[in-house]
Design a protein around this motif. Structure first.
Motif: not given
Length: 131
Positions: A1-5, A10-15, A19-21, A26-30
């Motif tokens: 399963m994959r999640a796009l954040i 940066a702090l919210n992305a890390r949290v 929480a999801l890993n 997870t893949v994070c974009t900004d």
């Protein structure tokens, strides 16, 4: 399963990642453009996203615009809608209603995020197992 954040803080992305890993890769974009490009690359490859967590306040285009772009691609390609959970500090009920009506979102979560509620929403969607 994959999640796009999609989160510019940066702090919210890390949290969210932490929480999801246990449940998702997870893949994070900004920002808006990078988010849509990442979503498109996943669709064109072998690993589309199973869920998108989308902040509404992004540099450049808003999260609602990102949501509209994702939904347009899904409609054009005849794809099922990926579950989208809005994660935002915006508490304006009109914006929340617009997101539900135009984007068919799965949840609207106000920051600071209640991680138990986030996980409960993902369980309701059948994306993670009940604890």
């Amino acid at each position: 399963m994959r999640a796009l954040i999609v989160e510019d803080d940066a702090l919210n992305a890390r949290v969210l990642h932490l929480a999801l890993n246990a449940h998702f890769e997870t893949v994070c974009t900004d920002d808006a453009d990078r988010s849509v490009a990442t979503y498109m690359q996943a669709l064109d490859g072998d690993a589309p996203f199973d869920v998108v967590l989308l902040d509404l306040m992004l540099p450049g285009e808003s999260g609602l615009t990102v949501l509209e772009r994702i939904r347009t691609v899904e409609t054009e390609r005849g794809l099922p809608r990926v579950p989208v959970l809005i994660t935002t500090a915006i508490t304006d009920i009109n914006i929340a209603l617009r997101a539900f009506e135009q984007g068919h979102i799965s949840a609207y979560l106000v920051k600071p995020l209640d991680l138990d509620r986030l996980l409960a929403e993902l369980r309701t969607l059948g994306l993670i197992r009940a604890a």
